[in-house]
Design a protein around this motif. Structure first.
Motif, PDB file in Angstrom:
ATOM      1  N   SER A   2       0.682  -1.320   0.001  1.00 50.21           N
ATOM      2  CA  SER A   2      -0.029  -0.036   0.096  1.00 50.21           C
ATOM      3  C   SER A   2       0.834   1.193  -0.070  1.00 50.21           C
ATOM      4  O   SER A   2       1.819   1.253   0.696  1.00 50.21           O
ATOM      5  CB  SER A   2      -0.836   0.012   1.305  1.00 50.21           C
ATOM      6  N   THR A   3       0.628   2.127  -0.742  1.00 56.70           N
ATOM      7  CA  THR A   3       1.353   3.377  -0.985  1.00 56.70           C
ATOM      8  C   THR A   3       0.420   4.565  -0.975  1.00 56.70           C
ATOM      9  O   THR A   3      -1.016   4.268  -1.026  1.00 56.70           O
ATOM     10  CB  THR A   3       2.108   3.430  -2.322  1.00 56.70           C
ATOM     11  N   SER A   4       1.071   5.806  -0.987  1.00 55.01           N
ATOM     12  CA  SER A   4       0.166   7.216  -1.302  1.00 55.01           C
ATOM     13  C   SER A   4      -0.681   7.226  -0.153  1.00 55.01           C
ATOM     14  O   SER A   4      -1.782   7.555  -0.378  1.00 55.01           O
ATOM     15  CB  SER A   4      -0.418   7.339  -2.618  1.00 55.01           C
ATOM     16  N   GLY A   5      -0.448   7.259   0.799  1.00 53.52           N
ATOM     17  CA  GLY A   5      -1.481   7.294   2.133  1.00 53.52           C
ATOM     18  C   GLY A   5      -2.456   6.493   2.195  1.00 53.52           C
ATOM     19  O   GLY A   5      -3.488   6.672   2.808  1.00 53.52           O
ATOM     20  N   GLY A   6      -2.577   5.105   1.585  1.00 53.59           N
ATOM     21  CA  GLY A   6      -3.411   4.051   1.632  1.00 53.59           C
ATOM     22  C   GLY A   6      -4.350   4.319   0.467  1.00 53.59           C
ATOM     23  O   GLY A   6      -5.241   3.351   0.250  1.00 53.59           O
ATOM     24  N   THR A   7      -4.180   5.321  -0.356  1.00 54.85           N
ATOM     25  CA  THR A   7      -5.144   5.444  -1.388  1.00 54.85           C
ATOM     26  C   THR A   7      -4.723   4.508  -2.650  1.00 54.85           C
ATOM     27  O   THR A   7      -5.518   3.916  -3.252  1.00 54.85           O
ATOM     28  CB  THR A   7      -5.023   6.669  -2.230  1.00 54.85           C
ATOM     29  N   GLU A   8      -3.484   4.393  -2.969  1.00 52.81           N
ATOM     30  CA  GLU A   8      -2.993   3.456  -3.919  1.00 52.81           C
ATOM     31  C   GLU A   8      -2.596   2.153  -3.034  1.00 52.81           C
ATOM     32  O   GLU A   8      -1.592   1.679  -2.855  1.00 52.81           O
ATOM     33  CB  GLU A   8      -1.466   3.946  -4.583  1.00 52.81           C
ATOM     34  N   ASP A   9      -3.725   1.411  -2.671  1.00 55.79           N
ATOM     35  CA  ASP A   9      -3.742   0.223  -1.540  1.00 55.79           C
ATOM     36  C   ASP A   9      -3.467  -1.104  -2.240  1.00 55.79           C
ATOM     37  O   ASP A   9      -3.426  -2.208  -1.722  1.00 55.79           O
ATOM     38  CB  ASP A   9      -4.809   0.271  -0.719  1.00 55.79           C
ATOM     39  N   HIS A  10      -3.432  -1.001  -3.624  1.00 56.27           N
ATOM     40  CA  HIS A  10      -3.153  -2.307  -4.408  1.00 56.27           C
ATOM     41  C   HIS A  10      -2.419  -2.011  -5.416  1.00 56.27           C
ATOM     42  O   HIS A  10      -2.686  -1.365  -6.522  1.00 56.27           O
ATOM     43  CB  HIS A  10      -4.364  -3.177  -4.778  1.00 56.27           C
ATOM     44  N   VAL A  11      -1.142  -2.483  -5.717  1.00 54.80           N
ATOM     45  CA  VAL A  11      -0.336  -1.896  -6.959  1.00 54.80           C
ATOM     46  C   VAL A  11       0.027  -3.456  -7.739  1.00 54.80           C
ATOM     47  O   VAL A  11       0.374  -4.641  -7.159  1.00 54.80           O
ATOM     48  CB  VAL A  11       0.905  -1.224  -6.237  1.00 54.80           C
ATOM     49  N   SER A  12       0.678  -3.072  -8.635  1.00 56.38           N
ATOM     50  CA  SER A  12       1.104  -4.430  -9.608  1.00 56.38           C
ATOM     51  C   SER A  12       2.523  -4.987  -9.528  1.00 56.38           C
ATOM     52  O   SER A  12       2.853  -5.874  -9.924  1.00 56.38           O
ATOM     53  CB  SER A  12       0.735  -4.028 -11.056  1.00 56.38           C
ATOM     54  N   MET A  13       3.422  -3.753  -9.197  1.00 58.21           N
ATOM     55  CA  MET A  13       4.883  -4.149  -9.353  1.00 58.21           C
ATOM     56  C   MET A  13       5.299  -4.526 -10.679  1.00 58.21           C
ATOM     57  O   MET A  13       6.162  -5.253 -10.712  1.00 58.21           O
ATOM     58  CB  MET A  13       5.332  -5.197  -8.296  1.00 58.21           C
ATOM     59  N   GLY A  14       4.585  -3.940 -11.596  1.00 59.50           N
ATOM     60  CA  GLY A  14       4.966  -4.208 -13.122  1.00 59.50           C
ATOM     61  C   GLY A  14       6.183  -3.822 -13.589  1.00 59.50           C
ATOM     62  O   GLY A  14       6.835  -4.437 -14.501  1.00 59.50           O
ATOM     63  N   GLY A  15       6.902  -2.505 -13.034  1.00 58.86           N
ATOM     64  CA  GLY A  15       7.945  -2.182 -13.461  1.00 58.86           C
ATOM     65  C   GLY A  15       9.210  -3.580 -13.461  1.00 58.86           C
ATOM     66  O   GLY A  15       9.959  -3.548 -14.245  1.00 58.86           O
TER      67      GLY A  15
END
Length: 482
Positions: free
Chosen positions: A350-363
């Motif tokens: 979870s990032t951005s203060g909990g707003t972006e709470d699911h990310v892909s790690m696609g990089g």
């Protein structure tokens, strides 16, 4: 009050780009930065991003003159797209940070832009976010991975066919009726390619004829199951290509400007899950070419398995080590790949203060897919060298293989001499890998495969019989000039 709010909105756009330019690590190559810029231009031009024609033209002009900002490869989690890498690109177009071009070399971005007669970007409301919100790093690196994987899989079949030949493998296991009974497209495609290279009424092999009494009833799986193992790799690549192609041509901004409806709607098209997942899948698939290749190399160098070939494919084994440590290199790279194939998209933070709470790690999915492909290229290069070396012992007895396999042998021997006694081997592996990376092996065999298909009245699909090859623009690497 309206002027103050407008001023704040414009300052916010610049602040977004400056603060989001927080990547670290090695810099992306110039070709990758160009690919990112090309894809971003394509997305912006679709009209969903809310960017002015003037700002888009500024990005296009910088791209056309190869004014390429420095972009660190680490720092994206593939949540709101590739915010950090895209921010570094736009930071350069603002005239800040470092930039490279063919005519100026590496310099301050403002200086490089001025020398090309370009003005820095002047951002209007919404434009800062519009310029940096998308999956273009994942997709750009993923597109290269797909193209390299496609030609790598083709050449893996050719190299495997040479190994089947020198290990006295059976041709019957590639019979079309066997594979029609389990009609996976990739499996059928690979089996037909194997038949086009090995002994047939189109291309006869004296090696094959000389060993007809030495053949096993059943070959080991690494020979017998090539269509099944290589075939799923082909299908994986085709599946991944479809997803990446869709991603390359999709609007991945947020919020989306729906001009026909005169509305601005926040959505999630920036999320990198689609390319992240398929690039993890691609890495796992392509790695299987290495897994099975390394096992075939073992059979080539181990006299317990190699059907009469000398240990480590060299004479005077007590003095010469031959391909002993080349096989160790293949084993080391194969083991490394097994770690790299752990799917990064199975993770989320979870990032951005909990707003972006699911990310892909696609990089990382994209970057490690390219690392896996590079390792597989080197492993197959070792198998190619070993197969050609094994063929030397058939030649010494007056036996030749089929026309396509002899043509591949001759291409290798044009650059790499036979192994008669121990010498410095790393350069040979590097050259063989470059033959694969430049598609020379495929380009050499392609006319023969077409001749076989024509003789058999077969109509290969475009995907199974692509053009002689592609070339990714190889500009000078600015990272070496820092």
């Amino acid at each position: 009050m309206a002027c103050i709010l407008l001023q704040n909105a414009e300052q916010l756009q610049v602040n977004l780009i400056r603060s989001h330019s927080s990547g670290i690590g090695d810099y992306l190559s110039t070709k990758h930065v160009r690919m990112l810029m090309a894809l971003r231009i394509n997305i912006l031009a679709k009209g969903f991003s809310g960017i002015s024609a003037e700002s888009l033209e500024t990005v296009v002009n910088a791209f056309n003159k190869s004014c390429l900002p420095l972009v660190p490869e680490q720092g994206t989690v593939g949540a709101s797209g590739d915010l950090a890498p895209l921010s570094h690109i736009m930071l350069g177009l603002l005239g800040e940070g470092k930039m490279w071009s063919p005519s100026t070399g590496l310099d301050d971005a403002k200086v490089v832009l001025e020398r090309h007669g370009l003005k820095p970007l002047t951002l209007k409301p919404k434009e800062g976010l519009a310029l940096i919100n998308g999956t273009q790093m994942i997709t750009a690196l993923g597109a290269e991975a797909v193209e390299r994987a496609k030609y790598l899989a083709l050449q893996a079949d050719l190299i495997a066919a040479l190994t089947v030949e020198v290990l006295k493998g059976n041709v019957a296991q590639f019979d079309p009726d066997i594979h029609a009974a389990r009609p996976h497209p990739g499996q059928i495609e690979v089996a037909s390619r194997m038949r086009s290279l090995l002994n047939s009424d189109v291309f006869e092999s004296k090696c094959y004829a000389s060993c007809k009494n030495d053949r096993k009833v059943q070959d080991p799986y690494t020979l017998r199951c090539i269509p099944q193992v290589h075939g799923i790799v082909v299908d994986t690549i085709n599946f991944t290509k479809n997803v990446i192609t869709t991603e390359m041509n999709s609007a991945t901004d947020n919020p989306m400007v729906l001009k026909d409806r005169h509305v601005l709607i926040s959505g999630g098209n920036f999320h990198g899950e689609y390319p992240a997942k398929v690039l993890d899948y691609l890495a796992i698939g392509v790695h299987e070419l290495a897994n099975i290749s390394e096992r075939r190399i073992e059979r080539l160098v181990n006299c317990a398995y190699s059907e009469g070939l000398p240990s480590f494919l060299v004479q005077e084994g007590g003095i010469n080590s031959g391909f002993m440590i080349a096989h160790c290199t293949a084993a080391a790279l194969t083991s490394e790949n097994k770690v790299l194939c752990h799917p990064s998209s199975s993770d989320t933070i979870s990032t951005s203060g909990g707003t972006e709470d699911h990310v892909s790690m696609g990089g990382w999915s994209a970057r490690k897919a390219l690392k896996v492909i590079n390792n597989v290229e080197n492993i197959l290069a070792i198998e190619l060298l070993a197969g050609c070396q094994a063929l030397e012992f058939f030649h010494a007895n007056g036996y030749t293989t089929t026309e396509p396999l002899e043509a591949i042998y001759k291409v290798v021997r044009k650059y790499i001499k036979p192994w008669q006694k121990d010498r410095y081997m790393s350069p040979d592996i590097e050259i063989a890998a470059s033959l694969i990376q430049s598609n020379k092996i495929w380009n050499t065999a392609r006319p023969f495969i077409m001749k076989y298909y024509q003789a058999k009245n077969m109509l290969p699909s475009l995907s199974s019989f692509p053009s002689p090859g592609f070339k990714i623009l190889n500009t000078e690497e600015y990272g070496n000039q820092v």
